[in-house]
Design an enzyme around this catalytic site. Structure first.
Site, PDB file in Angstrom:
ATOM      1  N   ALA A  17       0.819  -1.207   0.000  1.00 43.13           N
ATOM      2  CA  ALA A  17       0.000   0.000   0.000  1.00 43.13           C
ATOM      3  C   ALA A  17       0.857   1.261   0.000  1.00 43.13           C
ATOM      4  O   ALA A  17       0.509   2.261  -0.628  1.00 43.13           O
ATOM      5  CB  ALA A  17      -0.939   0.005   1.203  1.00 43.13           C
ATOM      6  N   GLY A  18       1.984   1.222   0.694  1.00 46.15           N
ATOM      7  CA  GLY A  18       2.869   2.377   0.736  1.00 46.15           C
ATOM      8  C   GLY A  18       3.457   2.694  -0.628  1.00 46.15           C
ATOM      9  O   GLY A  18       3.543   3.865  -1.023  1.00 46.15           O
ATOM     10  N   LYS A  19       3.854   1.645  -1.343  1.00 47.44           N
ATOM     11  CA  LYS A  19       4.419   1.862  -2.682  1.00 47.44           C
ATOM     12  C   LYS A  19       3.347   2.389  -3.640  1.00 47.44           C
ATOM     13  O   LYS A  19       3.623   3.269  -4.458  1.00 47.44           O
ATOM     14  CB  LYS A  19       5.029   0.568  -3.218  1.00 47.44           C
ATOM     15  CG  LYS A  19       5.714   0.729  -4.555  1.00 47.44           C
ATOM     16  CD  LYS A  19       6.424  -0.546  -4.984  1.00 47.44           C
ATOM     17  CE  LYS A  19       7.688  -0.790  -4.175  1.00 47.44           C
ATOM     18  NZ  LYS A  19       8.489  -1.907  -4.712  1.00 47.44           N
ATOM     19  N   ASP A  75      11.616  -2.293  -9.722  1.00 44.75           N
ATOM     20  CA  ASP A  75      12.503  -3.182  -8.984  1.00 44.75           C
ATOM     21  C   ASP A  75      13.733  -2.363  -8.628  1.00 44.75           C
ATOM     22  O   ASP A  75      14.248  -1.602  -9.466  1.00 44.75           O
ATOM     23  CB  ASP A  75      12.900  -4.416  -9.809  1.00 44.75           C
ATOM     24  CG  ASP A  75      13.381  -5.547  -8.903  1.00 44.75           C
ATOM     25  OD1 ASP A  75      12.619  -5.950  -8.007  1.00 44.75           O
ATOM     26  OD2 ASP A  75      14.511  -6.034  -9.084  1.00 44.75           O
ATOM     27  N   SER A  76      14.157  -2.470  -7.406  1.00 47.88           N
ATOM     28  CA  SER A  76      15.251  -1.621  -6.954  1.00 47.88           C
ATOM     29  C   SER A  76      16.089  -2.340  -5.920  1.00 47.88           C
ATOM     30  O   SER A  76      15.669  -3.358  -5.355  1.00 47.88           O
ATOM     31  CB  SER A  76      14.705  -0.311  -6.372  1.00 47.88           C
ATOM     32  OG  SER A  76      13.816  -0.579  -5.296  1.00 47.88           O
ATOM     33  N   ASP A 169      18.760   2.572   3.885  1.00 46.00           N
ATOM     34  CA  ASP A 169      18.973   4.022   3.918  1.00 46.00           C
ATOM     35  C   ASP A 169      19.900   4.496   5.044  1.00 46.00           C
ATOM     36  O   ASP A 169      20.684   5.425   4.835  1.00 46.00           O
ATOM     37  CB  ASP A 169      17.642   4.751   4.029  1.00 46.00           C
ATOM     38  CG  ASP A 169      16.874   4.783   2.723  1.00 46.00           C
ATOM     39  OD1 ASP A 169      17.398   4.265   1.708  1.00 46.00           O
ATOM     40  OD2 ASP A 169      15.747   5.321   2.706  1.00 46.00           O
ATOM     41  N   HIS A 194      17.345   7.315  -6.466  1.00 41.41           N
ATOM     42  CA  HIS A 194      17.329   6.473  -7.657  1.00 41.41           C
ATOM     43  C   HIS A 194      15.932   6.386  -8.256  1.00 41.41           C
ATOM     44  O   HIS A 194      15.759   6.396  -9.473  1.00 41.41           O
ATOM     45  CB  HIS A 194      17.856   5.069  -7.319  1.00 41.41           C
ATOM     46  CG  HIS A 194      17.243   4.475  -6.083  1.00 41.41           C
ATOM     47  ND1 HIS A 194      17.259   5.109  -4.865  1.00 41.41           N
ATOM     48  CD2 HIS A 194      16.603   3.291  -5.873  1.00 41.41           C
ATOM     49  CE1 HIS A 194      16.660   4.347  -3.957  1.00 41.41           C
ATOM     50  NE2 HIS A 194      16.244   3.256  -4.545  1.00 41.41           N
ATOM     51  N   ARG A 195      14.903   6.354  -7.387  1.00 37.32           N
ATOM     52  CA  ARG A 195      13.534   6.294  -7.900  1.00 37.32           C
ATOM     53  C   ARG A 195      13.154   7.624  -8.570  1.00 37.32           C
ATOM     54  O   ARG A 195      12.482   7.636  -9.596  1.00 37.32           O
ATOM     55  CB  ARG A 195      12.570   5.947  -6.762  1.00 37.32           C
ATOM     56  CG  ARG A 195      11.126   5.748  -7.222  1.00 37.32           C
ATOM     57  CD  ARG A 195      10.265   5.071  -6.166  1.00 37.32           C
ATOM     58  NE  ARG A 195      10.568   3.646  -6.086  1.00 37.32           N
ATOM     59  CZ  ARG A 195      11.145   3.060  -5.044  1.00 37.32           C
ATOM     60  NH1 ARG A 195      11.499   3.778  -3.994  1.00 37.32           N
ATOM     61  NH2 ARG A 195      11.372   1.763  -5.030  1.00 37.32           N
TER      62      ARG A 195
END
Length: 209
Positions: A17-19, A75-76, A169, A194-195
């Protein structure tokens, strides 16, 4: 010529849900109605790829085919130069607790410790260069797709610092900063992450003039 997203529904290939909230906010100005794969009851495909691009495409293509709608997946992960790019596509797996490590689930402090342990095993002079990668993949039900790749370089520090980030992080210091990603306010981090890099490329290609 790149195929363009029109208005209407876009499936975000996630059950998180956060993404969904984060990606929906980024795409809100462009007239897209975002809905998650989880809300549609779509299964999560096995991420069997060996690169970020492969895994992002696996997720996007599965959601597009199952829903009949265009789909976006990301994808990360973190790559460490001295560890030959590890953990890379296995970034989240390094956080997954084994049966002898406690209750099932992800422990990011443990994952950060694994990376640090590997670096310390290389000796005090081991390079601490690292980078975060993000790949965004858009897929259409007919099989067409396109990808956008983002990256931010930096170095690893120890011990972890900061409370505002997630994942790795607290040990990642982006180039040009003295703060870890977990010490940088989310709004500022989103400008340099990066995102953010990958989304800037997607927006320029999909919605630019």
């Amino acid at each position: 010529m790149t195929r363009k997203l029109g208005g209407g529904k876009l499936v975000i290939a996630t059950h998180n849900a956060g993404k969904l909230k984060e990606i929906s906010a980024l795409l809100a100005p462009y007239g897209l109605d975002c809905i998650s794969a989880g809300a549609l009851g779509l299964p999560e495909p096995a991420e069997t790829g060996t690169t970020f691009v492969e895994n992002a495409l696996i997720k996007a293509e599965a959601a597009a085919k199952a829903s009949g709608l265009p789909a976006l997946a990301d994808d990360s992960g973190l790559s460490v130069a001295a560890l030959d790019g590890k953990p890379g596509v296995y970034t989240a797996d390094w956080a997954q607790r084994q049966w002898f490590e406690g209750e099932p689930g992800r422990d990011w402090y443990m994952a950060m410790g694994k990376v640090e342990g590997c670096l310390q095993a290389l000796g005090p002079d081991a390079a601490r260069d690292a980078w975060f990668s993000c790949v965004l993949a858009i897929a259409w039900p007919d099989g067409e797709n396109t990808v956008y790749e983002g990256r931010v370089d930096g170095t690893l520090t120890w011990p972890p610092r900061g409370e505002m980030g997630f994942g790795y992080d607290p040990v990642f210091v982006p180039t040009g900063s003295e703060l870890t990603f977990a010490e940088i306010a989310p709004g500022e981090k989103h400008k340099v992450s990066h995102r953010a890099d990958a989304f800037a490329k997607l927006v320029a290609d999909q919605f630019g003039s």
